[in-house]
Design a protein around this motif. Sequence first.
Motif, PDB file in Angstrom:
ATOM      1  N   ASN A  37      45.516  32.968  43.916  1.00  0.00           N
ATOM      2  CA  ASN A  37      44.181  33.035  44.446  1.00  0.00           C
ATOM      3  C   ASN A  37      44.225  33.785  46.033  1.00  0.00           C
ATOM      4  O   ASN A  37      43.456  33.521  46.868  1.00  0.00           O
ATOM      5  N   GLN A  38      45.257  34.710  45.910  1.00  0.00           N
ATOM      6  CA  GLN A  38      45.536  35.395  47.368  1.00  0.00           C
ATOM      7  C   GLN A  38      44.943  36.690  47.208  1.00  0.00           C
ATOM      8  O   GLN A  38      45.398  37.230  46.087  1.00  0.00           O
ATOM      9  N   VAL A  39      44.135  37.414  48.025  1.00  0.00           N
ATOM     10  CA  VAL A  39      43.885  38.633  47.971  1.00  0.00           C
ATOM     11  C   VAL A  39      43.806  39.551  49.225  1.00  0.00           C
ATOM     12  O   VAL A  39      44.248  38.805  50.180  1.00  0.00           O
ATOM     13  N   LYS A  40      43.916  40.836  49.089  1.00  0.00           N
ATOM     14  CA  LYS A  40      43.504  41.797  50.157  1.00  0.00           C
ATOM     15  C   LYS A  40      42.393  42.173  50.584  1.00  0.00           C
ATOM     16  O   LYS A  40      41.655  42.555  49.634  1.00  0.00           O
ATOM     17  N   VAL A  41      41.615  41.744  51.714  1.00  0.00           N
ATOM     18  CA  VAL A  41      40.493  42.118  52.205  1.00  0.00           C
ATOM     19  C   VAL A  41      40.568  43.247  53.423  1.00  0.00           C
ATOM     20  O   VAL A  41      41.247  42.546  54.348  1.00  0.00           O
ATOM     21  N   LEU A  42      40.306  44.306  52.902  1.00  0.00           N
ATOM     22  CA  LEU A  42      40.481  45.446  54.109  1.00  0.00           C
ATOM     23  C   LEU A  42      41.938  45.384  54.807  1.00  0.00           C
ATOM     24  O   LEU A  42      42.125  45.495  55.906  1.00  0.00           O
TER      25      LEU A  42
END
Length: 560
Positions: free
Chosen positions: A459-464
């Motif tokens: 559930n880890q993401v990259k946001v900008l």
Amino acid sequence: MRKGAYHLPLRADECSRPTVDRPHAGETPMNEPSHTRFNLASAVYRHAVASPGSPAVVSGSRALSYGELAACAARLAASLAGSRTWRRCEGRLPRVGILASRGVDACVAILGACWAGATYVPIGLKQPAERIAALLRDSALAALVTDDDGAKLLGERVLAASPALVVHAGQAPLAVRAEGVEVVALGALPPEFAGEPAPISAADTAYIIYTSGTTGVPKGVMISAGAARHYLAMITAELGLLAGDRALETCEPSFDFSVHNMFSTWEAGAALHILPASTVMNAVKFIRDGKLTVWNSVPSLAGMLRQVKALAPGSLATLRITVFGGEQLPAATVTAWREAAPHSAIVNLYGPTEATVFCLAQRLGAPLPVTPGRDVIAIGMPLPGNAAAVVDEEGQPLPDDVPGELLIAGRQLADGYLGAQELTAARFPLLDGQRWYRTGDLALRDGMGRFHCLGRIDNQVKVLGYRVELEEIEAHLRTVAGADVVAAVAWPLADGMARGIVGFVGAADVDAGAIIDALRTRLPAYMLPGRVIALAHMPLGSSGKVDRRALRQLLDSAGP
């Protein structure tokens, strides 16, 4: 003072240019093996000795040569090392927090902490006061250094969590008072004499970068001096950085990409040109006016420049090296970039904070190494000193072209997470006697040995460009909404990258505005949901957990 070291005669009103002698016989340069003599500030010292007048850092109308930068850093180091709080604790180096935005003063603050023989801990400014205070408490600092922007955050909550010494390295007058905290202005300190950077061992912690955590509390990634030393010597050689280069800085100190930008530039003896956060959309003009030769940024910045039609053919003709990293690189961005920067080599770098900035690289040639079925560029092959593998759930290697979890090993691995032994053991397992880092990225290796990143498993993401644990957002969302069932979803997605966050609350109705306002006091802006949606019946998967895929499908079907 040891014979052969140089000293810096420092005036109270300015950082003066150092008077230098040649390095003492037997001194170990930064790019040679050493287990006992190293400091992240060593390169600045070395160039201050060899070429004190060469430009080191430029930000707007302010510029410091290597000699001037070394003098400022050494002056700060003297004030830190002379304080009553300065001592090793439980065998570790003192820690110095850096509460500063990217700029000349932030560079001085970071280098001064390193020069004094400390672990530097950058704290992002775009965070609520309570979160900043929590990080200050967690990192157990000996001192805190601020610039003008950081000093504005020294309110009651932050000062209550601050160490006993706060040094203001900014230019504006500082009027802060707090019981039990000594607040001093660097410019008001009396003359001091300081030698070369304090040597530290390869096993000592060079810096700690905080990343998003699953429990609502950020986790501190501890990078050793040995790992940092290897990375800087290796990447400078791999990219072919030169003393005559003028390199772009686009990152805040709390983003580990800044470690690459600052220290690889100074390792080469080049000049770091800092792009102000307020003028990022004028980056093309900034490059042209400064005749910059090295570009460093996340692909999102290039994508935004492309969207506003700023990447005209030949508009970045001075660039000779382009470094993209921090998130997936769309092939369409590369095509537009090649037209704008026809003389530039392009390198796509990959790496989690836990592997010391970047550990895989893909140089772009023709045809573009595009990931199968996706419009993004391969992340390439391991850089020297690193290893990579794709494994199944049991940690067994998978054949080429079969997706699995990407694991990283080698000299650049972090020591682990600050104060989190169980998490460290889980994320850095020993497999067949080799220590690995489980990235949580889904990847495959193709028949040519190139690795391709396919997104996140967890559930880890990259946001900008920022790494975000969705579970951290959910922990705070659960509290402020007073609901047991909540979810955070990265949405919308464009070119394989998240552009924002949407929150869901298991309730018939919610006051979305009030929830977002409450979250704003707990989370930095890049983690803040743009929308909060009430769902009386949250979709659940077979495991009983909230089905984020179903929520994304709901958002896609509803549209913007």
